[in-house]
Design a protein around this motif. Structure first.
Motif, short mmCIF file in Angstrom:
data_model
loop_
_atom_site.label_atom_id
_atom_site.label_comp_id
_atom_site.label_asym_id
_atom_site.label_seq_id
_atom_site.Cartn_x
_atom_site.Cartn_y
_atom_site.Cartn_z
N CYS A 1 2.16 6.40 -7.24
CA CYS A 1 1.17 7.37 -7.71
C CYS A 1 1.76 8.78 -7.69
N TYR B 1 -8.74 5.78 2.30
CA TYR B 1 -8.95 4.39 1.90
C TYR B 1 -8.33 3.43 2.91
N TRP C 1 -5.71 8.24 -0.48
CA TRP C 1 -5.01 7.04 0.00
C TRP C 1 -5.22 6.88 1.50
N ILE D 1 -5.99 5.88 -7.81
CA ILE D 1 -5.88 7.05 -6.92
C ILE D 1 -5.60 8.31 -7.75
N LEU E 1 1.11 4.37 -3.04
CA LEU E 1 1.10 5.83 -2.88
C LEU E 1 2.35 6.45 -3.48
N TYR F 1 0.83 -1.21 0.00
CA TYR F 1 0.00 0.00 0.00
C TYR F 1 0.86 1.26 0.00
#
Length: 575
Positions: free
Chosen positions: A486, A509, A506, A531, A483, A479
């Motif tokens: 992204c 979520y 993010w 995202i 991020l 995860y």
């Protein structure tokens, strides 16, 4: 007895130690006389005497802003925002600094926060004027008040800037693609062509570098970046005659742009033309008299010309601006020894061209750090409490390129868990050049020691307020990677607002999951793509799903699946 004398008639000790108010008033007096260095030193003394006094902190920050050292000013002001009784003037100062740094979204947020905190305040009209100026800079109206269409020239500039950023990261394929795209859109855009020349130089393709530089010079014989590129290429080819011919042309330019003066001085220094470089450095200092890089180059030239007093004064100035700057302290001592006739053996140069200590001093300092790290926990704690040597070494170590060293120093700093340690970690978060991974570690350490929130940090060049530090570190690597991936992709073509929206998405979520499910590498990439797509849409953009899929290398099906996972978050936001 330091700062005191014994009164023989009474036997009592009379202290000459002045309180913060004395130094604050002295700072005001020096500021009225436009003596910024003395004002800064006095205000800093006041801040040290009464660290809880906000006005001393604001005064220090104000002088640093006057010196155009905006990041240093922000490091003083941002910790004040965690106080419930924060002075509105501190918020206004941050807004001004961020506007000067061209961080418009953060600047607007701070200025609007100031207006809410002090609607009848002293600076309300300045705040409104600055907000209007930001809006004017961001929007270009058309003939009937609507936004003007995007011009081909604007697209070329955007591509050129994208290429420059990629070049800075040494991503040569991406840089070349973006720069060539910019030139195709606007063949007269010398900014892009000069950076393409620099790219070829970095890849040691000297003939193509010269070709691009000559194309620019055919259109503009006085283009300083093209002349600098040409001089550096010939220098690398060991063609002294042509390198110096380009340097001669640089010496004849009348430019007053700081970026061009900086570039010219570096080229002349590289060619060993210190007398010429000194003249350029003098011109540069008139425009940026408190900039560490400008002062460093000026001092190097002065030292090489045996003007040791001027070199010493330059480093003394840097030491007074920032007492924790051990790079300036090292060179100041070197210049002091030169003034006394104590030159290095063989009269060898002892300067690094970039603002860093030379290699042998770097090795000595790293060895000293290793010595201290071998101490027992009790001895190391005593060293930290009774001396600032370790803190100064850690601050210096944060400037090194080796991430392993910086990670070890960050861990060491966090272990002490006191106010000094907290200040060091907060400063680390605001160092733009530090890795996001290490900043996550710093946030976790601050949270563990109970440091007051919020924490402010730079992520991908954007100032972010973090109140979700445990989520960032609780999330598993997949995860976190989503991020990071992204933001890295958005960095090239998205606004600060869109990047912050992505971070918020993010965070929402991850925070909404009772237990984060395991995801594959493909799902990780798809989440990153989703995202970005959602963040840009929420900010009013119209991203193409096909473009997003191509950028991340994911299928439309995977993107749709990832968007469905974000749907509860976005739906909740709409309510």
């Amino acid at each position: 007895m330091n700062g005191a004398i014994r009164n023989n008639s009474t036997g009592r000790v009379l202290s000459f130690e002045q309180k913060g108010d004395f130094f604050y008033k002295r700072g005001n007096d020096k500021l009225d006389k436009n003596d910024l260095i003395e004002a800064l030193c006095s205000y800093r003394r006041a801040m040290e005497q009464e660290p809880e006094d906000q006005y001393s902190c604001i005064a220090v920050a104000e002088v640093l802003s006057e010196m155009e050292r905006y990041d240093d000013s922000n490091r003083v002001l941002l910790p004040l925002l965690s106080r419930e009784d924060v002075e509105p003037e501190a918020i206004f100062g941050l807004g001004c600094n961020l506007a000067a740094l061209n961080e418009t979204d953060s600047a607007k947020k701070m200025l609007e926060r100031y207006l809410q905190a002090e609607p009848e305040g002293e600076y309300i009209y300045d705040a409104y004027d600055l907000l209007d100026a930001i809006d004017d800079a961001e929007y270009r109206p058309g003939d009937f008040g609507e936004l003007a269409p995007v011009l081909k020239e604007d697209m070329a500039l955007d591509a050129a800037e994208e290429g420059r950023k990629a070049l800075e990261r040494e991503n040569f394929p991406a840089a070349r693609e973006a720069l060539e795209r910019a030139i195709k859109l606007d063949p007269t855009l010398n900014y892009a062509r000069n950076n393409l020349s620099l790219l070829h130089f970095c890849k040691k393709d000297y003939e193509r570098a010269l070709s691009e530089a000559d194309t620019v010079l055919n259109a503009d014989p006085n283009d300083t970046q093209a002349l600098c590129n040409k001089a550096m290429v010939y220098c690398a080819m060991r063609d002294g005659a042509n390198a110096n011919a380009a340097a001669d042309a640089l010496c004849r330019t009348n430019t007053e742009r700081t970026d061009e003066l900086c570039r010219i001085s570096l080229v002349l220094m590289e060619l060993g033309r210190f007398a010429d470089a000194y003249k350029i450095a003098e011109r540069l200092l008139k425009k940026t008299p408190y900039d560490e890089d400008a002062l460093h180059r000026y001092a190097i030239c002065a030292y090489e010309l045996k003007r040791y007093d001027k070199a010493y004064n330059a480093y003394d100035k840097l030491c007074r601006i920032d007492p924790t700057d051990t790079i300036a302290k090292y060179y100041k001592k070197l210049c002091y020894n030169a003034q006394k006739g104590q030159l290095p053996r063989g009269n060898i140069r002892r300067f690094a061209a970039n603002y860093q200590v030379p290699f042998d001093e770097t090795v000595r300092r790293i060895n000293r750090i290793n010595e201290l790290m071998k101490l027992s926990a009790a001895e190391l704690h005593s060293q930290w409490q009774n001396s600032n040597e370790l803190e100064l070494l850690i601050r210096w170590g944060f400037t090194l390129p080796d991430i392993a060293i910086r990670r070890a120093l960050l861990t060491a700093a966090a272990a002490f868990g006191d106010k000094r340690s907290e200040g060091l970690l907060r400063d680390f978060l605001l160092m733009r050049e530090q890795d996001d991974e290490l900043k996550r570690n710093a946030i976790a350490a601050l949270a563990a020691m109970g440091a007051k929130q919020p924490y402010y940090l730079y992520i991908m060049g954007h100032l972010v307020e973090s109140r979700a530090e445990l989520r960032i570190n609780a999330a598993n690597a997949a995860y976190r990677n989503a991020l990071t991936m992204c933001l890295a992709n958005m960095y090239e073509h998205c606004s600060e607002r869109e990047a912050k929206t992505a971070v918020s998405l993010w965070d929402r979520y991850v925070g909404a999951q009772e237990r984060l499910p395991r995801i594959s590498r493909a799902q990780e990439v798809a989440l990153a793509a989703a995202i970005e797509y959602t963040a840009r849409t929420e900010c009013g953009g119209k991203p193409s799903r096909a473009d997003i899929c191509n950028a991340y290398g994911v299928s439309t099906l995977r993107l749709d699946n990832a968007l469905k996972k974000l749907l509860p978050i976005t739906a909740q936001e709409e309510k």
